[in-house]
Design an enzyme around this catalytic site. Structure first.
Site, PDB file in Angstrom:
ATOM      1  N   SER A   1     -15.684  -8.324  -1.731  1.00 53.94           N
ATOM      2  CA  SER A   1     -17.085  -8.158  -2.145  1.00 53.94           C
ATOM      3  C   SER A   1     -17.930  -9.054  -1.267  1.00 53.94           C
ATOM      4  CB  SER A   1     -17.234  -8.584  -3.608  1.00 53.94           C
ATOM      5  OG  SER A   1     -18.578  -8.897  -3.890  1.00 53.94           O
TER       6      SER A   1
ATOM      7  N   ASP B   1     -20.785 -10.062  -1.847  1.00 52.18           N
ATOM      8  CA  ASP B   1     -21.729 -10.861  -2.639  1.00 52.18           C
ATOM      9  C   ASP B   1     -21.221 -12.260  -3.015  1.00 52.18           C
ATOM     10  OD1 ASP B   1     -23.396  -8.718  -2.593  1.00 52.18           O
ATOM     11  OD2 ASP B   1     -22.898  -8.008  -4.600  1.00 52.18           O
TER      12      ASP B   1
END
Ligand code: ADP
Length: 749
Positions: free
Chosen positions: A164, A166
């Site tokens: 991910s 993020d």
């Protein structure tokens, strides 16, 4: 770890089959996970299948589930995205879809999965695991599989790795892809900075992160932005005027450009979204400036993975593969991540639940709770950013302390970033910050100047050392002059940013401290060297940039060499410390690394030559060896090339490549900028508290109980091999077996 054991399955164990898949949003570095899982499984005598297009591939079966060999994952480390594809699967969300997936798996004899994805993919896979016996019972009942098949695969064993960009997962310091995303953002902010400065423009940069402000905060710090808006820490009411004030004072203090970073999920304290367009309108209206919005979008997912997003996912993939291969019936699924550069395991559903709690806290307006859930270093970085972003007056309070900053030792990218952060953070604490030009000799010669907030403008991003550095450290005869310089300039504390020579100088001065009144001030050493050979701190400032320079160069060498049949011996820096060679080697998938720590022995060379020549005969096109510059006195880079060339039998040719000072050059990476900022702020805090308490300890930066600390300098000889200028214990040597296993195909695999 016993390498031999890893290559040989227990004779009685049935052949295990494991699947690897990437799911959800793609992220750079997923390929490194796939490569590590595939090779670790093969090295451990298991069959391994790649599932194409994520969980949908499990539902579809057919050629979406493919058996992989050692070479299926050759030359994929440097590729962005995921070579086996990823998808979001509606069908997998239904029991029917998962029933199909279970049948496809059993048909292939697979009952172990390593998944790389976000919290959705991990929880979906865990749901599949929890339903497994029910799904199999239904398949037996409907004749989809036999009872014997169901018995043979009674349990589904899974492990999660987090892909991910993020960096939004609890249970790991970093998710796969986050560092590369920061690289993309910083490339953009650096580029915008130069055009913005030319026109005195303001830019609003929108970055990804619906519920997580990591990318926005870290890119604001690393990009030298003025303001960051993140979901976990909305600005207080009246923020609009604060922001405009901050930009006005920044301009007055010498900024030519303004950059505001907005996370896509930014909101105010009422939970109302703050969009990049709103910020643009605000600045245009109140400041009358020409404001442009840049929404980075999918660029952040793209491009080649950074060095970190090659070696970290390699470690994680290796550990995840072992986890599912070694698991027994009562296995509890875990997320395999990293904590302080070591593998960390967190129960999978606990990690998912804690991750999902944060958006809930944000929606409920519990920002304190959301910040606490992100962890102490995140909160610390918010505080540090606040300290350095606000332009403070150049003339501090009268009673302020005078803190001098100087460099010593070899050049390290990030030195400027550290000085900038120290100066701005120091000024925000009311100190007078002094820059010493030309290292210790400059101090003796009185080349000392007060640095204002505006003087260090732009230093966040530039390589080199504006203050200058030198490997020459003061001799005992010069100590008196150093002491007089400290007294004459009324220096209350000293921050030395540098490498081994800097630490050595400080240590020698400490030995003579009682004799020189000027030495009666607190001193802290901040680790900055590409060699990464300092005690106390695991990744000195500059080492990540050097690793990325190595990766960049080797990617190109590899491309050129693939066109012919060629072996390269690449020589990297590091002095007597093998960090750059070993971790660089792991990041580029080198077949062999030569380190001083291990020595280079004739029998190793014979084995390497044999392996190399045999593999070229079987179709290899490229062989890469990385040699630390001091690995061996006799077996030099040229010697190795001659030896390999002599034995090549004209099947391939051999080239040396000495990377040299390329590794010290370059602008600092986001990682080096963020850490330089963090360590500089810590140093100023520590020196301030020493001054306030009337103490004058000497230390170097380290960790204690998981937090930054100043380690007493007098302990240096207990921690350092002084002959070879490297720590007695080097954490990265734990990775060595992983590298060996992934580099060489076991015979008979
Ligand atoms: P990420 O893994 O990046 O968080 P998503 O949340 O979209 O991305 O999840 C990826 C895929 O994981 C989904 O498309 C779906 O196939 C599967 N998945 C997610 N949540 C569940 C669930 N609760 N049950 C079953 N499958 C799920």
């Amino acid at each position: 770890m016993d390498q031999q054991a890893a290559h040989e399955p227990a004779p009685t164990s049935p052949r295990r089959a494991i699947a690897v898949l990437t799911s959800g949003g793609d992220a750079q570095g997923m390929n490194a996970v796939v490569r590590a899982v595939v090779r670790t499984a093969i090295a451990n005598g298991a069959d391994v299948y790649a599932v194409y297009e994520g969980l949908q591939g499990l539902v579809d079966g057919g050629d979406r589930i493919r058996k992989f060999t050692w070479s299926s994952v050759g030359s994929i480390l440097h590729l962005g995205g995921t070579v086996i594809g990823t998808a979001r699967s509606k069908e997998f969300r239904t029991r029917e879809g998962r029933l199909k997936a279970a049948k496809n798996m059993v048909d292939h004899g697979i009952d172990r999965i390593v998944v790389c994805g976000g919290d959705g993919s991990l929880s979906g896979t865990d749901l599949f695991r929890s339903e497994w016996s029910g799904l199999l019972a239904e398949l037996v009942e409907t004749g989809g599989i036999t009872q014997e098949q169901a018995d043979r695969h009674a349990n589904l064993i899974i492990a999660g790795t987090v892909g991910s960009i993020d960096n939004d997962m609890v249970g790991t310091d970093m998710t796969v892809g986050a560092d590369s995303a920061l690289h993309r953002i910083i490339e953009a902010i650096d580029a915008l900075g130069s055009t913005a400065a030319s026109h005195q423009r303001s830019f609003v940069v929108e970055v990804m992160g619906r519920h997580c402000g990591y990318l926005a905060l870290m890119s604001a710090i690393a990009g030298g932005a003025d303001y960051a808006l993140i979901p976990e820490n909305p600005p207080p009411p009246g923020w609009e005027e604060d922001l405009c004030d901050l930009l006005r004072t920044g301009r007055a203090a010498g900024r030519r450009d303004s950059v505001v970073v907005v996370a896509e999920g930014a909101c105010d304290r009422n939970g109302d979204p703050i969009t990049s367009a709103m910020v643009r309108d605000l600045l245009e209206e109140r400041l009358g400036e020409d404001v442009r919005v840049t929404i980075l979008g999918h660029v952040q997912r793209g491009g080649t993975p950074s060095a970190y997003d090659r070696w970290m996912p390699t470690l994680v993939g290796y550990a995840a593969a072992l986890e599912v291969l070694d698991a027994g019936e009562d296995h509890v699924p875990h997320v395999i991540g990293v904590r302080n550069n070591r593998i960390a395991r967190t129960p999978l559903m606990e990690a998912v639940a804690r991750t999902r709690e944060i958006p809930t806290l944000i929606s409920a307006g519990d920002y304190e709770g959301a910040m606490a859930a992100r962890g102490s270093s995140f909160r610390e970085m918010v505080r540090v950013f606040d300290g350095i972003a606000h332009a403070k007056p150049a003339n501090p309070a009268e009673e302020s302390a005078r803190i001098a900053v100087l460099h010593a030792g070899g050049l390290a990218p990030g030195m400027n970033t550290a000085v900038r952060a120290a100066v701005r953070f120091g000024i925000s604490r009311g100190h007078t910050m002094l820059g010493v030009r030309g290292s210790f000799q400059g101090l003796i010669d009185g080349k000392i100047e007060q640095l204002s907030w505006g003087d260090v403008e732009g230093w966040v991003a530039i390589g080199g050392a504006e203050l200058g550095t030198s490997r020459h450290i003061p001799t005992i005869e010069q100590f008196y002059a150093v002491s007089r310089a400290i007294e004459n300039n009324e220096i209350d504390a000293l921050l030395i940013i540098g490498g081994h020579r800097a630490y050595e100088a400080a240590y020698q001065m400490l030995q003579q401290r009682d004799r020189y009144p000027g030495f009666n001030v607190p001193v802290i050493c901040l680790p900055a060297t590409i060699d990464n050979n300092l005690p106390g701190w695991e990744q000195s400032i500059g080492a990540d940039t050097a690793l990325n320079e190595i990766v960049y160069a080797v990617d190109r060498i590899k491309q050129s060499a693939m066109a012919s049949r060629r072996a390269f011996v690449v020589e990297v820096m590091g002095r007597y410390c093998g960090y750059l060679a070993a971790v660089g080697g792991m990041s580029v998938g080198a077949e062999r690394v030569y380190l001083h720590e291990e020595g280079v022995h004739l029998q190793d060379l014979i084995r390497d030559v044999t392996e190399m020549t045999t593999s070229f005969k079987h179709g290899r096109r490229f062989y890469l060896a990385i040699r630390n510059e001091e690995a061996s006195v006799g077996y030099t880079t040229d010697f190795l090339c001659q030896l390999f060339d002599e034995e090549s039998g004209h099947d391939f040719d051999v080239r040396p490549m000495v990377l040299g000072h390329l590794q010290q050059g370059g602008n600092p990476t986001p990682f080096d900028r963020v850490h330089a900022t963090r360590l500089a702020a810590f140093s100023v805090d520590w020196l301030s508290s020493q001054i306030e308490l009337g103490r004058s300890q000497w230390g170097f930066i380290g960790m204690q109980d998981g937090a930054l600390a100043s380690i007493p300098l007098k302990t240096m000889p207990d921690l350092v091999d002084m002959e070879y200028s490297r720590p007695l214990e080097q954490w990265w040597t734990e990775m060595r077996p992983v590298m060996d296993i992934l580099a060489t195909e076991p015979s008979g695999a």
